[in-house]
Scaffold this active site. Structure first.
Site, PDB file in Angstrom:
ATOM      1  N   CYS A  80       6.399  -6.558   0.406  1.00  0.00           N
ATOM      2  CA  CYS A  80       5.923  -6.980  -0.915  1.00  0.00           C
ATOM      3  C   CYS A  80       4.656  -6.223  -1.309  1.00  0.00           C
ATOM      4  O   CYS A  80       3.587  -6.443  -0.733  1.00  0.00           O
ATOM      5  CB  CYS A  80       5.678  -8.490  -0.884  1.00  0.00           C
ATOM      6  SG  CYS A  80       4.828  -9.156  -2.321  1.00  0.00           S
ATOM      7  N   CYS A 103       1.785  -8.415  -2.484  1.00  0.00           N
ATOM      8  CA  CYS A 103       1.205  -9.113  -1.328  1.00  0.00           C
ATOM      9  C   CYS A 103       0.175  -8.224  -0.643  1.00  0.00           C
ATOM     10  O   CYS A 103      -0.894  -8.693  -0.244  1.00  0.00           O
ATOM     11  CB  CYS A 103       2.286  -9.507  -0.323  1.00  0.00           C
ATOM     12  SG  CYS A 103       3.521 -10.660  -0.961  1.00  0.00           S
TER      13      CYS A 103
END
Length: 111
Positions: A37, A40
């Site tokens: 991600c 993230c």
């Protein structure tokens, strides 16, 4: 477990029992993330700074690939997702990359 007093490194959650024990008291920030991600990874330094700088805040990291059931039960539908707990109860939830100041305001409102 006794209340956290000193700032510390984020704790990577390894089990449901550990998650439940660590979110049971005090102020806890749970960061739901995945290695693949991009957002993230953008948020990670901010979360680590909070863990290092804010006393009485425990930061947990939950890898959604490793703990799909835990993330699902928490209602996580998109990542990064941040859940704030105060004494065992969810108090706030944010999704997406966040500014450090916004996260600090949430923590301060819970103290």
């Amino acid at each position: 477990m006794s209340s956290q007093t000193a700032a510390a490194e984020p704790v990577h959650v390894e089990s449901r029992d550990q998650f439940e024990e660590l979110t049971d008291e005090g102020i806890v920030l749970v960061d739901y993330w995945a290695d693949w991600c991009g957002p993230c990874k953008m948020l990670e330094p901010t979360v680590e700074e909070l863990a290092d700088e804010v006393e009485d805040l425990l930061v947990l990291k939950v890898d959604v690939d490793e703990h799909q059931a835990l993330a699902g039960e928490a209602g996580v539908r998109g990542i990064p997702a941040l859940q704030f707990y105060a004494d065992g109860e969810e108090a706030e939830r944010l999704v997406g990359v966040q500014e450090k100041g916004d996260l600090l305001r949430v923590v301060e409102s819970l103290q």
